[in-house]
Design a protein around this motif. Sequence first.
Motif, PDB file in Angstrom:
ATOM      1  N   PRO A  92       0.803  -1.232   0.000  1.00 51.85           N
ATOM      2  CA  PRO A  92       0.000   0.000   0.000  1.00 51.85           C
ATOM      3  C   PRO A  92       0.832   1.276   0.000  1.00 51.85           C
ATOM      4  N   ASP A  93       2.076   1.206   0.482  1.00 51.91           N
ATOM      5  CA  ASP A  93       2.923   2.396   0.535  1.00 51.91           C
ATOM      6  C   ASP A  93       3.837   2.513  -0.675  1.00 51.91           C
ATOM      7  N   HIS A  94       3.691   1.581  -1.617  1.00 55.01           N
ATOM      8  CA  HIS A  94       4.473   1.612  -2.861  1.00 55.01           C
ATOM      9  C   HIS A  94       5.980   1.618  -2.582  1.00 55.01           C
ATOM     10  N   GLN A  95       6.387   0.754  -1.669  1.00 57.03           N
ATOM     11  CA  GLN A  95       7.812   0.585  -1.380  1.00 57.03           C
ATOM     12  C   GLN A  95       8.529   0.050  -2.611  1.00 57.03           C
ATOM     13  N   VAL A  96       9.807   0.428  -2.760  1.00 57.99           N
ATOM     14  CA  VAL A  96      10.574   0.037  -3.938  1.00 57.99           C
ATOM     15  C   VAL A  96      11.874  -0.644  -3.530  1.00 57.99           C
ATOM     16  N   ARG A  97      12.421  -1.389  -4.488  1.00 63.23           N
ATOM     17  CA  ARG A  97      13.747  -1.981  -4.328  1.00 63.23           C
ATOM     18  C   ARG A  97      14.618  -1.463  -5.472  1.00 63.23           C
ATOM     19  N   CYS A  98      15.846  -1.030  -5.127  1.00 71.21           N
ATOM     20  CA  CYS A  98      16.674  -0.326  -6.107  1.00 71.21           C
ATOM     21  C   CYS A  98      18.105  -0.865  -6.183  1.00 71.21           C
ATOM     22  N   ASP A  99      18.355  -2.082  -5.690  1.00 71.95           N
ATOM     23  CA  ASP A  99      19.739  -2.525  -5.549  1.00 71.95           C
ATOM     24  C   ASP A  99      20.220  -3.468  -6.647  1.00 71.95           C
ATOM     25  N   THR A 100      19.383  -3.838  -7.597  1.00 72.87           N
ATOM     26  CA  THR A 100      19.817  -4.799  -8.619  1.00 72.87           C
ATOM     27  C   THR A 100      20.569  -4.116  -9.760  1.00 72.87           C
ATOM     28  N   TYR A 101      20.064  -2.967 -10.214  1.00 71.14           N
ATOM     29  CA  TYR A 101      20.707  -2.185 -11.271  1.00 71.14           C
ATOM     30  C   TYR A 101      20.857  -0.735 -10.788  1.00 71.14           C
ATOM     31  N   PRO A 102      21.612  -0.483  -9.715  1.00 71.73           N
ATOM     32  CA  PRO A 102      21.653   0.866  -9.129  1.00 71.73           C
ATOM     33  C   PRO A 102      22.278   1.890 -10.076  1.00 71.73           C
ATOM     34  N   GLU A 103      21.650   3.043 -10.165  1.00 71.20           N
ATOM     35  CA  GLU A 103      22.126   4.084 -11.072  1.00 71.20           C
ATOM     36  C   GLU A 103      23.365   4.758 -10.506  1.00 71.20           C
ATOM     37  N   SER A 104      24.384   4.921 -11.352  1.00 71.11           N
ATOM     38  CA  SER A 104      25.609   5.603 -10.948  1.00 71.11           C
ATOM     39  C   SER A 104      25.939   6.777 -11.859  1.00 71.11           C
ATOM     40  N   GLY A 105      25.242   6.893 -12.995  1.00 70.63           N
ATOM     41  CA  GLY A 105      25.424   8.004 -13.922  1.00 70.63           C
ATOM     42  C   GLY A 105      24.069   8.440 -14.433  1.00 70.63           C
ATOM     43  N   ASP A 106      24.066   9.459 -15.269  1.00 71.55           N
ATOM     44  CA  ASP A 106      22.787  10.039 -15.657  1.00 71.55           C
ATOM     45  C   ASP A 106      22.072   9.194 -16.706  1.00 71.55           C
ATOM     46  N   GLY A 107      20.834   9.609 -17.063  1.00 73.45           N
ATOM     47  CA  GLY A 107      20.010   8.853 -17.977  1.00 73.45           C
ATOM     48  C   GLY A 107      19.097   9.745 -18.784  1.00 73.45           C
ATOM     49  N   ASN A 108      18.172   9.096 -19.498  1.00 73.39           N
ATOM     50  CA  ASN A 108      17.323   9.780 -20.467  1.00 73.39           C
ATOM     51  C   ASN A 108      16.062   8.961 -20.640  1.00 73.39           C
ATOM     52  N   ILE A 109      14.987   9.560 -21.177  1.00 75.46           N
ATOM     53  CA  ILE A 109      13.728   8.847 -21.359  1.00 75.46           C
ATOM     54  C   ILE A 109      13.181   9.052 -22.760  1.00 75.46           C
ATOM     55  N   ALA A 110      12.281   8.156 -23.174  1.00 75.83           N
ATOM     56  CA  ALA A 110      11.541   8.247 -24.430  1.00 75.83           C
ATOM     57  C   ALA A 110      10.223   7.510 -24.219  1.00 75.83           C
ATOM     58  N   ALA A 111       9.269   7.683 -25.138  1.00 81.51           N
ATOM     59  CA  ALA A 111       7.977   7.000 -25.001  1.00 81.51           C
ATOM     60  C   ALA A 111       7.315   6.863 -26.360  1.00 81.51           C
ATOM     61  N   ALA A 112       6.668   5.716 -26.585  1.00 82.33           N
ATOM     62  CA  ALA A 112       5.902   5.468 -27.802  1.00 82.33           C
ATOM     63  C   ALA A 112       5.022   4.248 -27.590  1.00 82.33           C
ATOM     64  N   HIS A 113       3.833   4.244 -28.219  1.00 78.88           N
ATOM     65  CA  HIS A 113       2.933   3.092 -28.223  1.00 78.88           C
ATOM     66  C   HIS A 113       2.551   2.635 -26.814  1.00 78.88           C
TER      67      HIS A 113
END
Length: 585
Positions: free
Chosen positions: A324-345
């Motif tokens: 219910p609190d939307h807890q997350v797990r972030c340790d499998t592919y942890p971010e260490s540098g920047d990123g970018n997004i896109a979207a389609a379909h």
Amino acid sequence: MRMALGSVRTFHGGVLHALRPRPRERRAADGRSRSSPAGLAGPRHFRATGTAPPWLLMLVALVACLPLLTTAAGAAGATTALARSGVFEVDVMNEPVRGGEPELAINPRNPQDIVMGHTVVGNTYAHDSLADMLKAVPGGLQVSFDGGRTWTPDDRPLPTRGYSEGPNAFLLAHGQAGAVGFTLRSDGVGDPIEAAGPDGSIYAGGVMAYAAPGGPPPFDITVDQGAIAVFRSANGGRSFGRLHAVLSDQDLAGMVRRGMHPTVGGFGVNPFDRPWMVVDQSTGAVYVSTTAHPERYVVVSEDKARTWGRVEALDCDELPAPNPDHQVRCDTYPESGDGNIAAAHGVLAATYIAGAAPRESCPCAIFETSTDAGAHWSRHVVFADLPSGSDVFVAADPSRKGRYAVALLAGQMVPGGLAGLPATKTVPQGVEVTTTRDSGRTWSNPTVLGDQPVPHLTNRPWIAYGPTGVLAVLWRNAYPPYNPGSFLAPGDQNVFVAISRDGTTFSAPIRLNAAPSPPPDPHQLAEDDVSWVAVTSRFVYGAWGDWRPTSGNPVAAGSSPPSGELNAWMARVPLGSFKAEGPSW
């Protein structure tokens, strides 16, 4: 990014994204090794497997809220070189005011309507102090109603005055004494973002922030509080509606409680630094992404930027229900540098640099997709064993579901260094582009773009698909002599673009600028972090920061070599001007 008096704007993780040599081997979609060009070496591997007083206000003017009137080129823009492979080029700003980091939004229902957002700052060669950089300068948003040939004047800021936040108890408890609440007393935003929707909506916005004196160099301030502003135009950029804010410092406490890892303290600007904005051309969903150094976040609006969904992180997944609190797990592919997004379909895609990944040697370039706005991701390692300083970009094909492109600017050093620069300095030598037709399960063998057979460093690439599936890649190459004291990428610079119609074969590059940009003012701290490329059914558009003098931006006193002030430029090239195939540089 633009600073104004009593203001500060953020910058994108430095300015020069460092590079290191391409690998001797790449692994193609069939798993076989591919040789890289001679003379470049490195351990990196391509992967095809899945897996103001006294406060300071941040300002960058972007968008006019009132109707805008077109002026002739030469007043709001200076045109040059109309016949180089059909290239039309224009200094959109054409004024002795510094501005860069341009982004374009082109109305898909009427491509004659184009909105450019760019930064604007108060310092010049003649007045180059930090106080000058902080002076308020109106401008930052310009509009064309004739496909980029003429532009409105650069004199209107986005109307953010009056936006306010209360104290942030979470930040105060973590030692950020400036988080006592604020009300903006001036208009404008920083780190401009622009995008267009399938119904012809134009979205524009950027960072609103409030800063306290005292902090790390070179700005000597702390940006404790702020948010992202988004505005929408329903008439091709002629006017914009009310402000909608998203991804503010008030979200930090909840993000930490859910298990995310935003940086708290230091320079600040968390979680609202260097935003990106994209619109899904199939659904009209608007996505905004920002970073909290290094973790990047994303949020979606399904109602044309009126309301926003839950904040999600690129490197996290929500835990299984019941949750219910939307807890997350972030340790499998942890971010260490920047990123970018896109979207389609109806699918959100993202790329980022991870410090770890299962069964891989990292840093790694991650490609991922989500069908629930980032709550859960399907991830693939595209490049592994990367050097530090690598950066990655993504584009989604609106004409074909499951087709994406990833561009890698990998950390690189040239043996012996480049003339004038330390041998240990990372210097980009090209950008690698790979595509997938199956949402990341397999990838094409990378194509290297920008690796000219002369001393150079490659910087500020961008990548985008057009409505018919044409892929465009833009990059800038800088040439010696290099000033080792330059904060921005040093040297004279050219801007190139190449296209691919099949995702694997690229045209010969076309140079967009008629003459090289002079090197930047070595004391300029930011304002030139981003270049841009966009594609329509007829043209490729590029936008970048350039120091060439023009009619309205004459040679500046004190510049050496002689140059104008930094201005935002745009070029347009017909798709038919690109040769079917050519050298990769």
